[in-house]
Design a protein around this motif. Structure first.
Motif, PDB file in Angstrom:
ATOM      1  N   UNK A 157      -7.992  26.483  -6.683  1.00  0.00           N
ATOM      2  CA  UNK A 157      -7.138  26.999  -7.396  1.00  0.00           C
ATOM      3  C   UNK A 157      -5.653  26.658  -7.215  1.00  0.00           C
ATOM      4  N   UNK A 158      -4.729  26.615  -7.995  1.00  0.00           N
ATOM      5  CA  UNK A 158      -3.434  26.590  -7.876  1.00  0.00           C
ATOM      6  C   UNK A 158      -2.882  25.195  -7.386  1.00  0.00           C
ATOM      7  N   UNK A 159      -3.328  24.161  -8.147  1.00  0.00           N
ATOM      8  CA  UNK A 159      -2.589  22.880  -7.697  1.00  0.00           C
ATOM      9  C   UNK A 159      -1.386  22.805  -7.933  1.00  0.00           C
ATOM     10  N   UNK A 160      -0.377  21.964  -7.040  1.00  0.00           N
ATOM     11  CA  UNK A 160       0.666  21.542  -7.629  1.00  0.00           C
ATOM     12  C   UNK A 160       0.712  19.902  -7.424  1.00  0.00           C
ATOM     13  N   UNK A 161       1.015  19.317  -8.502  1.00  0.00           N
ATOM     14  CA  UNK A 161       0.751  17.710  -8.358  1.00  0.00           C
ATOM     15  C   UNK A 161       2.152  17.178  -8.670  1.00  0.00           C
ATOM     16  N   UNK A 162       2.574  16.078  -7.902  1.00  0.00           N
ATOM     17  CA  UNK A 162       3.857  15.243  -8.112  1.00  0.00           C
ATOM     18  C   UNK A 162       3.778  13.816  -7.803  1.00  0.00           C
ATOM     19  N   UNK A 163       4.457  12.954  -8.242  1.00  0.00           N
ATOM     20  CA  UNK A 163       4.425  11.571  -7.856  1.00  0.00           C
ATOM     21  C   UNK A 163       5.237  11.050  -6.736  1.00  0.00           C
ATOM     22  N   UNK A 164       4.891  10.571  -5.934  1.00  0.00           N
ATOM     23  CA  UNK A 164       6.027  10.273  -4.786  1.00  0.00           C
ATOM     24  C   UNK A 164       5.460   8.902  -3.917  1.00  0.00           C
ATOM     25  N   UNK A 165       6.169   7.872  -3.717  1.00  0.00           N
ATOM     26  CA  UNK A 165       6.013   6.723  -2.864  1.00  0.00           C
ATOM     27  C   UNK A 165       4.522   6.120  -3.386  1.00  0.00           C
ATOM     28  N   UNK A 166       4.466   5.850  -4.686  1.00  0.00           N
ATOM     29  CA  UNK A 166       3.302   5.146  -5.322  1.00  0.00           C
ATOM     30  C   UNK A 166       2.228   5.856  -5.382  1.00  0.00           C
TER      31      UNK A 166
ATOM     32  N   UNK B 153      -4.434  16.453  -1.746  1.00  0.00           N
ATOM     33  CA  UNK B 153      -5.226  15.427  -2.395  1.00  0.00           C
ATOM     34  C   UNK B 153      -4.407  14.258  -2.997  1.00  0.00           C
ATOM     35  N   UNK B 154      -4.895  13.173  -3.091  1.00  0.00           N
ATOM     36  CA  UNK B 154      -4.081  12.233  -3.671  1.00  0.00           C
ATOM     37  C   UNK B 154      -4.804  11.344  -4.820  1.00  0.00           C
ATOM     38  N   UNK B 155      -4.190  10.493  -5.644  1.00  0.00           N
ATOM     39  CA  UNK B 155      -4.725   9.754  -6.634  1.00  0.00           C
ATOM     40  C   UNK B 155      -3.652   8.555  -7.111  1.00  0.00           C
ATOM     41  N   UNK B 156      -4.261   7.403  -7.290  1.00  0.00           N
ATOM     42  CA  UNK B 156      -3.956   6.378  -7.890  1.00  0.00           C
ATOM     43  C   UNK B 156      -3.360   6.621  -9.480  1.00  0.00           C
TER      44      UNK B 156
ATOM     45  N   UNK C 262       0.961  -1.111   0.077  1.00  0.00           N
ATOM     46  CA  UNK C 262       0.027   0.065  -0.010  1.00  0.00           C
ATOM     47  C   UNK C 262       0.875   1.293  -0.078  1.00  0.00           C
ATOM     48  N   UNK C 263       0.371   2.241  -1.014  1.00  0.00           N
ATOM     49  CA  UNK C 263       1.109   3.443  -0.969  1.00  0.00           C
ATOM     50  C   UNK C 263       0.853   4.349   0.344  1.00  0.00           C
ATOM     51  N   UNK C 264       2.084   4.889   1.143  1.00  0.00           N
ATOM     52  CA  UNK C 264       1.582   5.552   2.189  1.00  0.00           C
ATOM     53  C   UNK C 264       0.633   6.784   2.055  1.00  0.00           C
ATOM     54  N   UNK C 265      -0.006   7.134   3.182  1.00  0.00           N
ATOM     55  CA  UNK C 265      -0.744   8.183   3.277  1.00  0.00           C
ATOM     56  C   UNK C 265       0.485   9.552   3.920  1.00  0.00           C
ATOM     57  N   UNK C 266       0.226  10.508   3.585  1.00  0.00           N
ATOM     58  CA  UNK C 266       1.107  11.692   3.862  1.00  0.00           C
ATOM     59  C   UNK C 266       0.310  12.346   4.755  1.00  0.00           C
TER      60      UNK C 266
END
Length: 361
Positions: free
Chosen positions: A253-262, A285-288, A20-24
């Protein structure tokens, strides 16, 4: 023996696939005094940072003359500053994306940059527009030039080095949806946030304004997803908006997205509407898959409150345009546009570099 080894190998593979990808939980650390980038004569907004091959940290930010007032929509340019540390102090170096003529789609205004390195090249995504340059506001009184506002489109410039030169293009990398007035982005596209997906494709989330409501404001204001095989497009748009709240016409407004730890992660400016007021905060927020987004388990990040290294806590009037800096696969800093508003309703802006503490569960 071979059967046992085979079964063990399969078990290990299955365990790795189902891990499972961790929650931040994202929190702010104390901010150093020198982690504020400000100018006496120019309004500074936002700031996206990347480390260059020269070992320096390169910040790309929006700026415009302070004296006339809040004229970002028609007079902003993307400037470049450098520092030996991600947390400053930063020193102005040059203009990365400057005015180049009203005949260009981004010829008079470039704004809200976000910089990335993909496959050995640097990509500077931004908003651009053109128009008549008329000023309708004054210090303490905000009024946008709606011609420029509605001409906003998303562009990208490319360079081999963050010091430039930057190659710009004659067309936006993500235009409005033409010939469909019911599209979410029928009026304008702006404020791109991008990251590279695990398969090498480029994921973009962008601000979209439609024509459902009366012009010139239009609306609703939402965020949409687009994906491309190349950093310079073409981008395929996906139909469903993200970061939405039922019944709200301008929820974020103004999201910043990145991919980390799954998982894909996002820090977003939340805009609550309560009692005729707009209340701003930063949320998570997070996303698969980068297309479908959910509130993270630890959703709230900050109500625009920061703590300085001397222990003093401050409530800022605005804390937005979050831009994450990654090092060695970890998010270490958040660059934000910030301001205070004085007794004459004049905004005093700066970029702040905030150390991040991320706890993984």
């Amino acid at each position: 023996m071979k059967t046992i080894l085979f079964n063990v190998t399969i078990a290990i593979l299955l365990a790795s696939c189902t891990e499972k990808a961790p929650d931040f939980k994202i929190e702010f650390e104390k901010i150093a005094k020198h982690s504020v980038f400000v100018n006496d004569t120019m309004s500074i907004w936002g700031g996206s940072v990347i480390k260059g091959e020269d070992g320096l940290y390169h910040m790309f930010y929006s700026r415009w003359p302070k004296a006339p007032g809040w004229i970002w929509v028609s007079h902003s340019e993307v400037a470049h500053a450098v520092s030996e540390s991600p947390f400053g102090p930063y020193k102005f170096k040059d203009i990365a994306l400057q005015e180049r003529g009203e005949e260009f789609w981004d010829g008079l205004c470039t704004h809200n940059p976000t910089v990335h390195k993909f496959n050995g090249k640097y990509y500077l995504y931004h908003m651009g527009n053109t128009g008549d340059r008329k000023i309708y506001c004054s210090p303490g009184k905000q009024k946008l030039n709606m011609l420029h506002r509605n001409n906003q489109r998303i562009g990208v410039a490319v360079a081999n080095d963050p010091n430039g030169p930057w190659k710009r293009f004659d067309k936006p990398v993500l235009d409005i949806t033409h010939h469909n007035d019911s599209a979410y982005d029928a009026l304008m596209t702006s404020n791109p946030s991008v990251c590279q997906m695990t398969d090498g494709r480029i994921l973009m989330i962008y601000k979209a304004v439609g024509k459902k409501y009366p012009l010139p404001n239009g609306g609703p204001v939402v965020h949409c997803v687009a994906i491309a095989d190349s950093p310079t497009g073409p981008f395929k748009k996906y139909p469903n908006p993200v970061f939405t709240f039922p019944g709200e016409r301008f929820p974020a407004e103004d999201p910043y997205i990145w991919y980390q730890d799954g998982k894909f992660r996002a820090i977003v400016k939340r805009i609550k509407h309560e009692g005729g007021e707009r209340l701003f905060s930063l949320v998570h927020y997070d996303s698969e898959d980068g297309i479908n987004w959910n509130k993270a388990k630890h959703f709230d990040i900050s109500e625009r409150i920061v703590t300085w290294e001397n222990g003093v806590t401050q409530q800022l009037d605005h804390l937005e345009r979050p831009q994450v800096l990654m090092e060695d696969g970890e998010a270490i800093a958040l660059m934000c546009a910030a301001d205070t508003i004085d007794e004459n309703n004049v905004r005093h802006t700066f970029n702040v570099q905030i150390p991040l503490r991320i706890t993984k569960y």
